[in-house]
Design a protein around this motif. Structure first.
Motif, PDB file in Angstrom:
ATOM      1  N   LEU A  81      88.716  97.456  80.103  1.00  0.00           N
ATOM      2  CA  LEU A  81      88.615  96.662  81.310  1.00  0.00           C
ATOM      3  C   LEU A  81      88.782  97.506  82.380  1.00  0.00           C
ATOM      4  O   LEU A  81      88.315  97.697  83.497  1.00  0.00           O
ATOM      5  N   ALA A  84      87.024  89.455  74.991  1.00  0.00           N
ATOM      6  CA  ALA A  84      87.674  90.012  73.973  1.00  0.00           C
ATOM      7  C   ALA A  84      88.892  90.159  74.031  1.00  0.00           C
ATOM      8  O   ALA A  84      89.838  90.598  74.752  1.00  0.00           O
ATOM      9  N   LYS A  91      93.249  96.138  87.340  1.00  0.00           N
ATOM     10  CA  LYS A  91      92.076  96.550  86.747  1.00  0.00           C
ATOM     11  C   LYS A  91      90.894  96.345  87.623  1.00  0.00           C
ATOM     12  O   LYS A  91      89.769  96.448  87.229  1.00  0.00           O
ATOM     13  N   LYS A 114      97.127  91.775  86.508  1.00  0.00           N
ATOM     14  CA  LYS A 114      96.225  92.641  85.752  1.00  0.00           C
ATOM     15  C   LYS A 114      94.943  92.431  86.547  1.00  0.00           C
ATOM     16  O   LYS A 114      94.207  93.384  86.611  1.00  0.00           O
TER      17      LYS A 114
HETATM   18  N1  CTP Z   1      91.298  94.542  77.661  1.00  0.00           N
HETATM   19  C1  CTP Z   1      90.561  95.606  77.399  1.00  0.00           C
HETATM   20  N2  CTP Z   1      90.993  96.851  76.628  1.00  0.00           N
HETATM   21  C2  CTP Z   1      92.511  96.849  75.955  1.00  0.00           C
HETATM   22  C3  CTP Z   1      93.127  95.648  76.115  1.00  0.00           C
HETATM   23  C4  CTP Z   1      92.642  94.666  76.886  1.00  0.00           C
HETATM   24  O1  CTP Z   1      89.498  95.830  77.989  1.00  0.00           O
HETATM   25  N3  CTP Z   1      92.695  97.970  75.273  1.00  0.00           N
HETATM   26  C5  CTP Z   1      91.013  93.508  78.263  1.00  0.00           C
HETATM   27  C6  CTP Z   1      90.869  92.133  77.586  1.00  0.00           C
HETATM   28  O2  CTP Z   1      89.776  92.084  77.078  1.00  0.00           O
HETATM   29  C7  CTP Z   1      90.928  91.100  78.799  1.00  0.00           C
HETATM   30  C8  CTP Z   1      92.212  91.974  79.675  1.00  0.00           C
HETATM   31  O3  CTP Z   1      91.822  93.397  79.336  1.00  0.00           O
HETATM   32  O4  CTP Z   1      89.884  90.939  79.633  1.00  0.00           O
HETATM   33  C9  CTP Z   1      93.627  91.724  79.389  1.00  0.00           C
HETATM   34  O5  CTP Z   1      93.836  91.550  78.223  1.00  0.00           O
HETATM   35  P1  CTP Z   1      95.324  91.328  77.822  1.00  0.00           P
HETATM   36  O6  CTP Z   1      95.321  91.303  76.149  1.00  0.00           O
HETATM   37  O7  CTP Z   1      95.727  89.853  78.164  1.00  0.00           O
HETATM   38  O8  CTP Z   1      96.333  92.226  78.326  1.00  0.00           O
HETATM   39  P2  CTP Z   1      96.359  93.824  78.172  1.00  0.00           P
HETATM   40  O9  CTP Z   1      95.886  94.514  79.335  1.00  0.00           O
HETATM   41  O10 CTP Z   1      96.314  94.097  76.828  1.00  0.00           O
HETATM   42  O11 CTP Z   1      98.042  93.901  78.615  1.00  0.00           O
HETATM   43  P3  CTP Z   1      99.330  93.376  77.848  1.00  0.00           P
HETATM   44  O12 CTP Z   1      98.944  93.286  76.276  1.00  0.00           O
HETATM   45  O13 CTP Z   1     100.579  94.129  78.042  1.00  0.00           O
HETATM   46  O14 CTP Z   1      99.432  91.754  78.223  1.00  0.00           O
END
Ligand code: CTP
Length: 394
Positions: free
Chosen positions: A307, A274, A340, A336
């Motif tokens: 996550l 997601a 995570k 990440k």
């Molecule tokens: N994710 C999540 N919860 C959030 C944001 C992201 O679980 N609030 C999860 C996404 O589903 C994905 C992973 O974390 O598997 C990485 O998401 P991404 O959007 O690439 O990165 P972010 O952790 O949100 O960091 P940034 O936006 O600073 O790149």
């Protein structure tokens, strides 16, 4: 991908839904399968062999004893060399014959002689389908390993409403793929998230992103085909929920977090595809915000990082994340992966957000990177699951 080069005996029996078998043959061909069409005598009353032959790009076999017809492939060859037999539409008659061990025409003889999986897509009048004899025959065949897809509910050719329509063609294709897929995720409970989330500004406006959900839905379908029990937690998406899985519809990041956390303890593999909003408006107005001032500031607050929370609460689950990056893709994705506490991360760029094709790199716990070529999302899903299977098996 699964149907690529597969030899499929497509058996057509005598029901009005036979006309849909033409389109089904075309879809098999589109998926690169080789179609060997077989029609019963009754089927010829509904569609012509010439139409079928044209779309299937292969001779139509009808009569077991017509030697002139056994041109390229004999019926023995068909039974022995087929990877799959699909009977669509399957009438009550053909189901009854096979359940009773009767092989009195070409199709039933092939079914009796083959060791390939056989998939029936029943289509008939709803009273006929409800008949205890038909139900008993289906049950008997199911028990000994024959597969069924459908029938669907709706308006029937006879004017009745009810269960008896041929299953949607894409479901028949999906079921055919399921028959042929390796069952290497059997026993696994796979939790998948997909799509965007929406964070309301007021009743008519929200913050979101253009994620379509296609990648996550493809992963959920592929995991189910490979034998897993699947829960799909989806943000708003126009895609139809895949069949045969537990589907949970959510809108906000908070709802997605709640549903994901609820299913986390019993999951063995979690794939967070997601595109979750990182921020939401601090105040979500109950009434529409009217345009008054020249400038409007919206204060945002962080949503929960689902996550990261899953990583912190890990109890043996295999955790897969996605990383959406516009720059320094691999460096950011590796960061990440660590932060995570993931087992695998799939790095991609926003260019594939709404498309059918994606190009991803998969990074494992040891930092090993595999760059996949540009692939249809269904294929990318299979390749990602191959990695999961290899990792959890070792
Ligand atoms: N994710 C999540 N919860 C959030 C944001 C992201 O679980 N609030 C999860 C996404 O589903 C994905 C992973 O974390 O598997 C990485 O998401 P991404 O959007 O690439 O990165 P972010 O952790 O949100 O960091 P940034 O936006 O600073 O790149």
């Amino acid at each position: 991908m699964i149907l690529n080069n597969k030899k499929i005996v497509l058996g057509i029996t005598g029901g009005i839904a036979a006309y849909k078998a033409l389109e089904l043959a075309r879809l098999f061909i589109k998926n690169k399968a080789e179609v060997w069409p077989v029609m019963t005598r009754a089927a010829v009353s509904f569609i012509t062999p010439l139409s079928l032959q044209t779309v299937a790009r292969n001779t139509v076999s009808q009569d077991m004893f017509a030697l002139s017809q056994e041109s390229k492939i004999s019926h023995i060859d068909m039974a022995e060399k087929a990877d799959l037999v699909v009977v669509a539409p399957a009438t009550a008659n053909v189901i009854g014959k096979v359940a009773s061990g009767i092989a009195d025409d070409l199709l039933t003889t092939i079914i009796m002689a083959t060791k390939a999986p056989v998939l029936f897509a029943p289509a008939m009048n709803s009273n006929m389908y409800d008949n205890k004899i038909v139900q008993h025959n289906i049950e008997r065949l199911r028990k000994i390993g024959y597969c069924f897809i459908g029938p669907a509910e709706g308006e029937l050719a006879c004017g009745n409403e009810g269960k008896g329509r041929l299953a949607p063609l894409e479901d028949i294709i999906d079921a055919a793929e399921e028959c042929l897929a390796p069952k290497d995720l059997k026993g696994q409970k796979v939790l998948v998230t997909a799509g965007p989330t929406r964070e309301a500004i007021d009743p008519v406006r929200f913050i979101s992103n253009p994620s379509s959900g296609k990648m996550g839905y493809a992963i959920a379908r592929a995991a189910r085909r490979r034998g897993a029990e699947v829960v799909l937690v989806s943000g708003p998406s126009y895609l139809a929920p895949p069949r045969g899985i537990t589907f949970i519809k959510t809108i906000t990041a908070e709802e997605m977090a709640e549903a994901t956390m609820r299913h986390y303890p019993q999951s063995t593999v979690v794939i967070m595809a997601a595109a979750v909003s990182d921020y939401r408006p601090k105040i979500s107005h109950r009434k529409k915000v009217k345009k008054e001032e020249e400038r409007l500031d919206i204060e945002l607050e962080r949503t929960q990082d689902i996550l990261k929370e899953l990583g912190n609460k890990k109890r043996g689950q295999f955790l897969v994340g996605f990383a959406l990056e516009t720059e320094d893709m691999l460096t950011n994705a590796k960061k990440k992966l660590k932060e995570k506490k993931l087992d695998l991360i799939v790095a991609n760029s926003p260019s594939s957000f709404d498309g059918e094709v994606t190009q991803v790199s998969v990074i494992d716990k040891d930092g090993k990177v595999e760059e996949l070529p540009s692939l249809a999302k269904n294929e990318a899903a299979e390749r990602i699951l191959d990695k999961v299977v290899r990792a959890i098996g070792s």
